[in-house]
Each structure stands twice: as structure tokens, then as C-alpha cells.
Design a protein around this motif. Structure first.
Motif, PDB file in Angstrom:
ATOM      1  N   GLU A 179       4.468  31.685  12.510  1.00 15.40           N
ATOM      2  CA  GLU A 179       4.765  31.876  13.927  1.00 15.40           C
ATOM      3  C   GLU A 179       5.528  30.681  14.488  1.00 15.40           C
ATOM      4  O   GLU A 179       6.470  30.831  15.271  1.00 15.40           O
ATOM      5  N   ALA A 180       5.121  29.476  14.089  1.00 18.19           N
ATOM      6  CA  ALA A 180       5.756  28.269  14.606  1.00 18.19           C
ATOM      7  C   ALA A 180       7.077  27.957  13.920  1.00 18.19           C
ATOM      8  O   ALA A 180       7.964  27.343  14.506  1.00 18.19           O
ATOM      9  N   HIS A 181       7.211  28.382  12.668  1.00 11.95           N
ATOM     10  CA  HIS A 181       8.411  28.072  11.876  1.00 11.95           C
ATOM     11  C   HIS A 181       8.892  29.338  11.178  1.00 11.95           C
ATOM     12  O   HIS A 181       8.671  29.505   9.966  1.00 11.95           O
ATOM     13  N   PRO A 182       9.553  30.245  11.881  1.00 15.78           N
ATOM     14  CA  PRO A 182       9.989  31.513  11.277  1.00 15.78           C
ATOM     15  C   PRO A 182      10.850  31.323  10.031  1.00 15.78           C
ATOM     16  O   PRO A 182      10.800  32.137   9.106  1.00 15.78           O
ATOM     17  N   GLY A 183      11.623  30.248   9.986  1.00 11.54           N
ATOM     18  CA  GLY A 183      12.466  30.008   8.824  1.00 11.54           C
ATOM     19  C   GLY A 183      11.674  29.697   7.570  1.00 11.54           C
ATOM     20  O   GLY A 183      12.212  29.748   6.457  1.00 11.54           O
ATOM     21  N   ARG A 184      10.395  29.358   7.759  1.00 12.85           N
ATOM     22  CA  ARG A 184       9.555  29.009   6.614  1.00 12.85           C
ATOM     23  C   ARG A 184       9.247  30.223   5.751  1.00 12.85           C
ATOM     24  O   ARG A 184       8.928  30.087   4.565  1.00 12.85           O
ATOM     25  N   ILE A 185       9.345  31.431   6.316  1.00  3.16           N
ATOM     26  CA  ILE A 185       9.057  32.633   5.537  1.00  3.16           C
ATOM     27  C   ILE A 185      10.019  32.730   4.358  1.00  3.16           C
ATOM     28  O   ILE A 185       9.609  32.909   3.214  1.00  3.16           O
ATOM     29  N   ALA A 186      11.310  32.604   4.649  1.00  6.98           N
ATOM     30  CA  ALA A 186      12.312  32.665   3.581  1.00  6.98           C
ATOM     31  C   ALA A 186      12.139  31.513   2.602  1.00  6.98           C
ATOM     32  O   ALA A 186      12.309  31.677   1.394  1.00  6.98           O
ATOM     33  N   ALA A 187      11.796  30.317   3.136  1.00 10.47           N
ATOM     34  CA  ALA A 187      11.599  29.159   2.260  1.00 10.47           C
ATOM     35  C   ALA A 187      10.416  29.373   1.320  1.00 10.47           C
ATOM     36  O   ALA A 187      10.475  29.018   0.135  1.00 10.47           O
ATOM     37  N   ASN A 188       9.328  29.972   1.840  1.00 15.03           N
ATOM     38  CA  ASN A 188       8.169  30.261   0.992  1.00 15.03           C
ATOM     39  C   ASN A 188       8.542  31.195  -0.148  1.00 15.03           C
ATOM     40  O   ASN A 188       8.141  30.993  -1.297  1.00 15.03           O
ATOM     41  N   ILE A 189       9.286  32.230   0.191  1.00 19.31           N
ATOM     42  CA  ILE A 189       9.683  33.208  -0.820  1.00 19.31           C
ATOM     43  C   ILE A 189      10.577  32.549  -1.876  1.00 19.31           C
ATOM     44  O   ILE A 189      10.439  32.793  -3.074  1.00 19.31           O
ATOM     45  N   THR A 190      11.489  31.684  -1.414  1.00 20.26           N
ATOM     46  CA  THR A 190      12.352  30.961  -2.360  1.00 20.26           C
ATOM     47  C   THR A 190      11.524  30.085  -3.297  1.00 20.26           C
ATOM     48  O   THR A 190      11.755  30.057  -4.520  1.00 20.26           O
ATOM     49  N   GLU A 191      10.548  29.376  -2.740  1.00 21.45           N
ATOM     50  CA  GLU A 191       9.711  28.496  -3.554  1.00 21.45           C
ATOM     51  C   GLU A 191       8.823  29.290  -4.514  1.00 21.45           C
ATOM     52  O   GLU A 191       8.558  28.858  -5.641  1.00 21.45           O
ATOM     53  N   HIS A 192       8.366  30.453  -4.072  1.00 25.31           N
ATOM     54  CA  HIS A 192       7.618  31.313  -4.996  1.00 25.31           C
ATOM     55  C   HIS A 192       8.515  31.734  -6.161  1.00 25.31           C
ATOM     56  O   HIS A 192       8.059  31.820  -7.305  1.00 25.31           O
ATOM     57  N   GLY A 193       9.769  32.017  -5.848  1.00 24.05           N
ATOM     58  CA  GLY A 193      10.717  32.365  -6.906  1.00 24.05           C
ATOM     59  C   GLY A 193      10.917  31.214  -7.875  1.00 24.05           C
ATOM     60  O   GLY A 193      11.003  31.416  -9.094  1.00 24.05           O
ATOM     61  N   SER A 216       1.916  21.076  -0.367  1.00 21.42           N
ATOM     62  CA  SER A 216       1.872  19.896   0.495  1.00 21.42           C
ATOM     63  C   SER A 216       2.618  20.124   1.801  1.00 21.42           C
ATOM     64  O   SER A 216       2.282  19.546   2.841  1.00 21.42           O
ATOM     65  N   ARG A 217       3.629  20.980   1.759  1.00 17.69           N
ATOM     66  CA  ARG A 217       4.414  21.262   2.960  1.00 17.69           C
ATOM     67  C   ARG A 217       3.577  21.934   4.034  1.00 17.69           C
ATOM     68  O   ARG A 217       3.844  21.792   5.224  1.00 17.69           O
ATOM     69  N   VAL A 218       2.535  22.671   3.619  1.00 17.57           N
ATOM     70  CA  VAL A 218       1.689  23.377   4.577  1.00 17.57           C
ATOM     71  C   VAL A 218       1.063  22.412   5.576  1.00 17.57           C
ATOM     72  O   VAL A 218       1.042  22.655   6.775  1.00 17.57           O
ATOM     73  N   LYS A 219       0.544  21.290   5.064  1.00 20.29           N
ATOM     74  CA  LYS A 219      -0.114  20.323   5.942  1.00 20.29           C
ATOM     75  C   LYS A 219       0.848  19.788   6.988  1.00 20.29           C
ATOM     76  O   LYS A 219       0.500  19.669   8.163  1.00 20.29           O
ATOM     77  N   VAL A 220       2.054  19.489   6.585  1.00 22.90           N
ATOM     78  CA  VAL A 220       3.061  18.958   7.505  1.00 22.90           C
ATOM     79  C   VAL A 220       3.388  19.983   8.589  1.00 22.90           C
ATOM     80  O   VAL A 220       3.454  19.663   9.779  1.00 22.90           O
ATOM     81  N   LEU A 221       3.559  21.239   8.191  1.00 20.03           N
ATOM     82  CA  LEU A 221       3.969  22.271   9.130  1.00 20.03           C
ATOM     83  C   LEU A 221       2.857  22.650  10.096  1.00 20.03           C
ATOM     84  O   LEU A 221       3.094  22.798  11.297  1.00 20.03           O
TER      85      LEU A 221
END
Length: 227
Positions: A179-193, A216-221
């Protein structure tokens, strides 16, 4: 006299029973808290909850007691139930535990069977589709399923149970991040890939490094420290 033909066998009757009232209230509140429809700091009253679910106040009290034990709410006599916000300490604890479990599991994933890789590919495809649909809660659930599949694959039941205990906290944090970082959705999918590519290639250390960077990025976000 000929024998009477056997009576036809009747299929068993099935009836769809509604879950008990307390279970319905519990599910209603928990889904709303995890999906952030009830934000941290929201005060819930027995009367409002009873009306929302269509039950008396007694099952509401039962559900609230259960949710307090799980650490999602805090009960205040004669006032109601306060939805607890995610604390900085909770975030740090969850991330630390996830790193311990998931880095180990990522290394154990190599060498990977074709069936295991296929399961991860399917979960990743489903996450992409949910992201396109804009269903943040479902994306968060599928995100968690992707990681849980890798943990289960490690074959350590104790670690799997420990990881499952983090489920609610992970889902709540996941929705908050998206919700706070909509761009993170695509980044998560890329990192899963990237994680899937490392596992498929047989690169155990590479997979562990992707996990460390990703988790580790989760804590920052969640703490709003993204720069």
C-alpha cells in the motif's frame, strides 16, 4: 415368490453448515486486521462487531479473547478492543527469524527437482496475475506461499512450523508495504524470479544472497526508511 429388488442406494445427504458464531466473528476481524481494513489504532466495540457479523455479543467476546492471545488486539474492559499497530521491534524480530529460516531453506533447495521448480513457477505466475488484477491482499498471500514452498521443501518440519507461526505477521506487513510502496509489487516479483533462477541454476549461495537482499528490504520499507 420372487425376491423384492434391493432398494436403491441413496447418496448421503450433505448439508452446508455455517461455522459457529464465534468462528465467524474471529474470521471477520482477523481478515480485516490482516488486510488493513482495521488499521492499527482502531478501537473496535462489541456492539459494532456483533452488528457487522449478525451475532450476539457473547461470540464476539470469545473471538476477541482469541485474537488478543494471538497478539493482534488489546482488550480494554468496557471500552472495546484496540487493533495493535506493527511495532518496530516486531518488524525486526520477524525479519531476523525469516532470514535465519529462509537462507537455510534456499541453500537446501539446491539441487532442485523438476517438480519443485514447477511449483515455484506456478506460484510466481499466479502472483503476477494477481498483481495485474490489483488484489493486494491476495498478492501478499501468494508472496508468502512462494517463500513457504521453499521452506517446506527443506524437509525440516520444526522449521516449517516455526515459519508458519510468522504467517499472520508476514501477511500484515506485506499488505502495508504494497500500500505504501506500490512499485514494490513489481520489484518483489522480479526478485522472486531471481531467486527461482538461482535455484534452477543450482547456485545455492546465489539463492541465499537473493533471499537476504529481498527479506532485509522488508524492514526498511515497513518502517518507512526507504530512500
Amino acid at each position: 415368490m420372487p425376491a423384492a429388488p434391493p432398494a436403491p442406494v441413496q447418496p448421503p445427504k450433505t448439508s452446508l453448515k455455517r461455522p459457529p458464531a464465534a468462528e465467524r466473528v474471529y474470521t471477520h476481524i482477523k481478515e480485516a486486521v490482516l488486510g488493513r481494513r482495521y488499521e492499527g489504532g482502531t478501537l473496535l466495540t462489541e456492539g459494532d462487531l456483533a452488528e457487522a457479523v449478525g451475532v450476539s455479543r457473547t461470540p464476539v467476546r470469545e473471538a476477541l479473547l482469541r485474537l488478543e492471545v494471538e497478539g493482534l488486539i488489546k482488550l480494554y474492559p468496557k471500552k472495546g478492543a484496540l487493533v495493535l499497530a506493527v511495532s518496530a521491534q516486531e518488524i525486526a524480530d520477524v525479519v531476523e527469524t525469516r532470514l535465519l529460516v529462509e537462507e537455510f531453506a534456499a541453500r537446501k533447495a539446491v539441487p532442485a527437482s523438476a517438480q519443485f521448480v514447477a511449483r515455484l513457477e506456478r506460484l510466481l505466475d499466479e502472483q503476477r496475475q494477481l498483481a495485474e488484477d490489483g488484489d493486494l491482499a491476495a498478492v501478499s498471500v501468494k508472496d508468502r506461499c512462494f517463500h513457504a514452498e521453499i521452506v517446506r521443501n527443506a524437509g525440516n518440519e520444526i522449521l516449517s512450523r516455526l515459519y508458519d507461526q510468522l504467517r499472520d505477521r508476514q501477511l500484515r506487513m506485506g499488505v502495508a508495504v504494497m500500500e505504501a510502496h506500490p512499485g514494490r509489487i513489481a520489484a518483489n516479483i522480479t526478485e522472486h524470479g531471481e531467486l527461482l533462477d538461482a535455484i534452477r541454476a543450482g547456485d545455492a549461495e546465489g539463492a541465499a544472497q537473493v533471499v537476504r537482499r529481498h527479506v532485509s528490504r522488508v524492514k526498511v520499507l515497513v518502517r518507512g526508511e526507504d530512500r
